[in-house]
Design an enzyme around this catalytic site. Structure first.
Site, mmCIF file in Angstrom:
data_model
loop_
_atom_site.group_PDB
_atom_site.id
_atom_site.type_symbol
_atom_site.label_atom_id
_atom_site.label_comp_id
_atom_site.label_asym_id
_atom_site.label_seq_id
_atom_site.Cartn_x
_atom_site.Cartn_y
_atom_site.Cartn_z
ATOM 1 N N ASN A 1 -12.550 -0.392 1.442
ATOM 2 C CA ASN A 1 -11.874 -0.585 0.155
ATOM 3 C C ASN A 1 -11.441 -2.035 0.070
ATOM 4 O OD1 ASN A 1 -10.302 -0.534 -2.149
ATOM 5 N ND2 ASN A 1 -8.606 0.589 -1.201
ATOM 6 N N LYS B 1 -10.078 -3.540 -2.288
ATOM 7 C CA LYS B 1 -8.901 -3.731 -3.147
ATOM 8 C C LYS B 1 -9.183 -4.870 -4.130
ATOM 9 C CE LYS B 1 -5.885 -1.587 0.214
ATOM 10 N NZ LYS B 1 -4.503 -1.448 0.706
ATOM 11 N N HIS C 1 -5.435 6.585 -5.095
ATOM 12 C CA HIS C 1 -4.943 5.705 -4.029
ATOM 13 C C HIS C 1 -3.444 5.495 -4.224
ATOM 14 C CE1 HIS C 1 -4.342 2.147 -1.518
ATOM 15 N NE2 HIS C 1 -5.473 2.465 -0.928
ATOM 16 N N GLU D 1 -1.620 3.033 -4.146
ATOM 17 C CA GLU D 1 -1.258 1.899 -5.006
ATOM 18 C C GLU D 1 -1.399 2.265 -6.476
ATOM 19 O OE1 GLU D 1 -2.730 -0.980 -1.399
ATOM 20 O OE2 GLU D 1 -3.995 -0.766 -3.179
ATOM 21 N N GLU E 1 -3.773 8.985 3.687
ATOM 22 C CA GLU E 1 -3.280 7.617 3.840
ATOM 23 C C GLU E 1 -1.756 7.623 3.771
ATOM 24 O OE1 GLU E 1 -4.621 5.173 0.558
ATOM 25 O OE2 GLU E 1 -3.505 6.447 -0.814
ATOM 26 N N GLY F 1 -1.396 -1.379 4.554
ATOM 27 C CA GLY F 1 -1.152 -2.807 4.395
ATOM 28 C C GLY F 1 0.056 -3.317 5.144
ATOM 29 N N SER G 1 -4.250 1.807 7.658
ATOM 30 C CA SER G 1 -4.394 0.628 8.510
ATOM 31 C C SER G 1 -5.262 0.878 9.740
ATOM 32 C CB SER G 1 -3.018 0.085 8.947
ATOM 33 O OG SER G 1 -2.313 -0.423 7.832
#
Length: 255
Positions: free
Chosen positions: A11, A13, A101, A103, A172, A178, A216
């Site tokens: 990904n 991003k 996701h 985010e 996740e 991150g 991560s």
């Protein structure tokens, strides 16, 4: 019997440029195993879907890597400025689309119901949704991890019914995205086992569903995470932007 072939999905991003993308993909192809024992995909920003498709012609080895999008609209078409439909993604030969996701959930306030509808839209177009679920640090510390992830997955199961065996799930933990923090292999496995049981209760074909770890995962910890019984691959963030690291993770998944 559970599917043995793992999936490593990068990904990117909101990173990349035309020049940097070409360099990264060239490096991946140069180091890519001739017959990898795992499936590999990269989920790129929407403006670069066309570049990837064009590079498949210039770099024949790139055809061994599937293309994915980072999001998809729940709508088919119409007055939804800025959205990208599943049919549009399909025209670029996207095999995967990330939905839900953390985010997107955090910054765009996506609900469980919306994520489920996005998964449905992807499936209707023949695209495999990578459905992301996971708990925040506050939820984990409150002992609510299982409650949260089961609620998020239940929404997708409810909306997609018999098609649920066609999805990919990515666990996740939000606190590990991150941040450089990672769930221990045992912590990740425990949640994956809960999700596996939930899927088994929902479909007779739960063995088709890959459950990826997306918190991560990197070159240093990939092998230990991927050795767990219910971890079927990884959704890779920062490490997917470094060809050496990404290739190391692919090798770990192929072992």
């Amino acid at each position: 019997m559970k599917i043995m072939k793992k999936l490593i999905a990068g990904n990117w991003k909101m990173n990349g440029s035309l020049a940097a993308n070409q360099t990264l993909l060239q490096e991946l192809i140069e180091g890519f195993p001739l017959q990898p024992a795992c499936a590999v995909a990269v989920c790129v920003p929407a403006p670069y879907l066309a570049q990837f498709r064009a590079l498949v012609q210039a770099l024949p080895g790139l055809s061994a890597i599937d293309l994915g999008a980072q999001d998809v609209s729940a709508q088919v078409s119409g007055a939804f400025t800025g959205e990208t439909s599943a049919a549009m993604l399909k025209e670029f030969d996207c095999r995967y689309a990330i939905v839900g996701h953390s985010e997107r959930r955090q910054y765009h306030f996506e609900t469980d119901a919306l994520v489920a509808d996005k998964a449905k839209a992807a499936l209707a177009a023949g695209i495999t949704p990578i459905v992301c679920i996971g708990e925040t640090l506050a939820e984990r510390e409150a002992g609510r991890t299982e409650e949260v992830v089961k609620r998020q997955l239940a929404a997708v199961i409810h909306t997609n019914g018999h098609c649920i065996s066609e999805i990919v799930v990515a666990y996740e933990p939000v606190w590990a995205i991150g941040t450089g923090k990672t769930a221990t292999p045992e912590e990740a496995q425990a949640v994956h086992a809960v999700l596996r049981a939930q899927l088994k209760a929902a479909t007779d074909h739960s063995d088709r569903v890959k459950i990826l770890y997306g918190g991560s995962m990197n070159a240093a910890n990939a092998a230990s995470l991927l050795s767990q019984a219910d971890i079927d691959g990884g959704l890779i963030g920062g490490a997917s932007l470094k060809s050496k690291d990404f290739l190391t993770i692919i090798a770990a998944a192929s072992a």
